[in-house]
Scaffold this active site. Structure first.
Site, short mmCIF file in Angstrom:
data_model
loop_
_atom_site.label_atom_id
_atom_site.label_comp_id
_atom_site.label_asym_id
_atom_site.label_seq_id
_atom_site.Cartn_x
_atom_site.Cartn_y
_atom_site.Cartn_z
N LYS A 1 -6.81 -6.29 -6.19
CA LYS A 1 -5.95 -7.21 -5.44
C LYS A 1 -4.69 -6.48 -5.05
O LYS A 1 -4.02 -5.89 -5.90
CB LYS A 1 -5.59 -8.43 -6.30
CG LYS A 1 -4.82 -9.50 -5.54
CD LYS A 1 -5.77 -10.36 -4.73
CE LYS A 1 -5.03 -11.27 -3.74
NZ LYS A 1 -4.58 -10.54 -2.54
N GLY B 1 -1.43 -9.29 2.86
CA GLY B 1 -0.50 -8.64 3.77
C GLY B 1 0.55 -7.83 3.03
O GLY B 1 0.69 -7.91 1.81
N ASP B 2 1.28 -7.04 3.77
CA ASP B 2 2.41 -6.25 3.27
C ASP B 2 3.25 -5.95 4.50
O ASP B 2 3.17 -6.67 5.50
CB ASP B 2 1.91 -4.98 2.55
CG ASP B 2 3.00 -4.30 1.73
OD1 ASP B 2 3.64 -3.37 2.26
OD2 ASP B 2 3.22 -4.69 0.57
N ASN C 1 9.82 -11.02 5.66
CA ASN C 1 9.34 -12.19 4.93
C ASN C 1 9.97 -12.33 3.56
O ASN C 1 10.47 -13.39 3.18
CB ASN C 1 7.81 -12.09 4.83
CG ASN C 1 7.20 -13.19 3.99
OD1 ASN C 1 7.08 -13.05 2.78
ND2 ASN C 1 6.82 -14.28 4.62
N SER D 1 -1.05 -15.34 -4.27
CA SER D 1 -2.33 -14.94 -3.68
C SER D 1 -3.48 -15.29 -4.62
O SER D 1 -4.55 -15.75 -4.17
CB SER D 1 -2.33 -13.44 -3.39
OG SER D 1 -1.63 -13.14 -2.20
N LYS E 1 1.77 -4.94 -12.12
CA LYS E 1 2.28 -6.18 -11.55
C LYS E 1 1.27 -7.31 -11.72
O LYS E 1 1.60 -8.41 -12.18
CB LYS E 1 2.60 -5.98 -10.07
CG LYS E 1 3.21 -7.16 -9.37
CD LYS E 1 3.28 -6.96 -7.86
CE LYS E 1 4.03 -5.72 -7.49
NZ LYS E 1 4.19 -5.60 -6.02
N LYS F 1 -4.55 -1.24 -3.22
CA LYS F 1 -3.64 -1.30 -2.08
C LYS F 1 -4.30 -0.60 -0.90
O LYS F 1 -5.21 0.22 -1.09
CB LYS F 1 -2.32 -0.60 -2.42
CG LYS F 1 -1.13 -1.08 -1.61
CD LYS F 1 -0.62 -2.45 -2.05
CE LYS F 1 0.63 -2.85 -1.27
NZ LYS F 1 1.18 -4.13 -1.73
N THR G 1 6.94 -14.26 -2.50
CA THR G 1 7.57 -13.05 -3.03
C THR G 1 9.08 -13.21 -3.10
O THR G 1 9.72 -12.85 -4.10
CB THR G 1 7.19 -11.82 -2.19
OG1 THR G 1 5.78 -11.75 -2.05
CG2 THR G 1 7.69 -10.55 -2.85
N GLN H 1 0.60 -1.89 -8.54
CA GLN H 1 -0.08 -3.18 -8.47
C GLN H 1 -0.87 -3.47 -9.75
O GLN H 1 -1.02 -4.63 -10.13
CB GLN H 1 -1.02 -3.20 -7.26
CG GLN H 1 -1.36 -4.58 -6.76
CD GLN H 1 -0.23 -5.22 -5.96
OE1 GLN H 1 0.45 -4.57 -5.19
NE2 GLN H 1 -0.02 -6.51 -6.16
#
Length: 448
Positions: free
Chosen positions: A93, A168-169, A244, A380, A117, A129, A213, A114
């Protein structure tokens, strides 16, 4: 030097040679390994079966070409990436980033971060990622659609709701997710809604995912301040960025009584001594896709600056929400000199090692990105839950779940730091708490 320190140093030197030319990845690994020296001294079994070496080596790396046609008929070729780093806790993820700076080293650093996290959220998701060096700035909607379709034509072979779930990023928002999801459906003849997160609300998306976030970073900050007898009410806050994450960090901070005195983008920064008009900022950045100087033209009391740094402002709290390594050692010292007492990272690794050292030396309470910006991936995972059950939750309920998760992440980080004799070191606490959960799963599952 202890045996644990020597062991970690020897492995890190080997990693540098095997992964040459990837400074961001080196930086991310060095921070985690520094924390693990404490763990290995107390719990040496975590060095068994090549665990550290396996943790730092991606399970899979996919690099592919992405040909696409611009509006004038020219063919361009970008490079696509997906690094599937660790699936011990669940499907990979992590987001997709479209930006000209993207390369394998950056994707590996983001994927490595990630792992921890996602572990900290307490949810069953592994770390990965991806992205591309495609630059969406200045491109038409048709060009972006064609690029996203070409990108997904290759990526769809490697993802799935039980395998790998991108989101997304930077450079990838709801529009790009929509184009990619449409192409995924077309290629697979399957409405597998759980294969991507950050979707539109009418076709499988989750309320609060857009805000998550930024909101999560502020929720973490509030918990950190509470731990030290403070709160956001009346505090002055700096938020770097205006995408964002930054927009919704601004919104939530001001909802909780703070005054956000500055924000920025790559063209410069804005001083807002009376606070930010969030609706105007959202209109400028999300609808018009304009620069922050446009905000100043329409806002009362705001000034635009294309020299100096947003970190020169006086404040109580700093929330770096733009990109990696945006706070240097000099920037960090300026924050200290200007009264900042709390820093929480809304972006991935926005503080350099030199900056972190300045914060530590000056007693600044610091929330690392793998903890403070975990709200996006946590929500997410909540979107994945809703997709799996064909359900849709209210904004209030989802936000409540997010808030609870961020409180838990702070508590895990704080309690783990204290357990290992480093009370208040949230970097060490987050690294170790995230590591232990993944490590225990890896040891239980054998050498794979």
């Amino acid at each position: 030097m202890s045996a644990a320190e020597q062991q970690v140093n020897e492995y890190y030197n080997k990693l540098l040679k095997r992964n040459a030319g990837e400074p961001e990845f080196h930086q991310a690994v060095a921070e985690v390994l520094d924390s693990l020296k404490v763990v290995l001294s107390k719990d040496p079994h975590y060095a068994d079966y090549g665990l550290i070496q396996r943790l730092c080596e991606p399970e899979r790396q996919v690099i592919f070409r992405v040909p696409w046609i611009s509006d004038n008929g020219n063919v361009h070729v970008a490079r696509g990436f997906r690094v599937q780093f660790n699936s011990a806790l669940g499907p990979y993820k992590g987001g997709l980033r479209f930006h000209p700076s993207v390369n394998l080293g950056i994707i590996k650093f983001l994927g490595f971060e990630q792992i921890f996290k996602n572990s900290l959220t307490g949810l069953p998701i592994g770390g990965g990622k991806g992205g591309s060096d495609f630059d969406p700035k200045g491109r038409s909607e048709g060009e972006i659609m064609r690029f996203c379709q070409s990108f997904m034509t290759e990526l769809h072979r490697h993802i799935g709701e039980y395998r790998d779930v991108p989101a997304g990023d930077i450079g990838v928002g709801g529009r790009e997710i929509g184009f990619m999801f449409g192409q995924y459906r077309r290629l697979t003849n399957n409405h597998e809604s759980g294969v991507l997160t950050g979707k539109g609300l009418t076709w499988g998306g989750s309320l609060v995912r857009t805000e998550a976030t930024g909101y999560g970073c502020v929720y973490f900050t509030a918990e950190m301040m509470k731990e030290h007898g403070d709160d956001l009410s009346g505090a002055k806050v700096i938020v770097s960025g205006s995408g964002n994450v930054a927009i919704y960090a601004v919104e939530k901070a001001q909802e909780l009584g703070a005054t956000v005195v500055g924000f920025s983008d790559s063209s410069g920064w804005v001083h807002t001594p009376n606070g930010v008009d969030v609706e105007l900022l959202r209109d400028v950045k999300e609808k018009r896709r304009a620069r922050v100087s446009t905000y100043v033209e329409e806002a009362q009391g705001a000034t635009f600056h294309d020299t100096g740094s947003i970190w020169d402002l006086e404040a109580d709290v700093a929330l770096p929400c733009a990109t990696q390594n945006e706070i240097s050692g000099d920037n960090a010292q300026k924050l200290v000199d200007n009264g900042v007492r709390y820093v929480a990272e809304g972006a991935n690794m926005p503080s350099t090692p030199e900056a972190i050292e300045v914060f530590r030396e000056n007693g600044i309470h610091f929330g690392p990105g793998k903890a403070a910006n975990a709200g996006g991936v946590a929500t997410s995972a909540l979107e994945m839950q809703q997709n799996a059950s064909r359900d849709s939750w209210s904004f209030e309920y989802t936000d409540q779940r997010l808030h609870h998760t961020m409180k838990q992440i702070f508590r895990r980080s704080a309690d783990t730091a204290a357990e290992y004799g480093h009370d208040g070191d949230y970097i060490l606490g987050a690294n170790i708490a995230g590591f232990r959960k993944v490590a225990d799963a890896m040891l239980a599952q054998g050498i794979i």
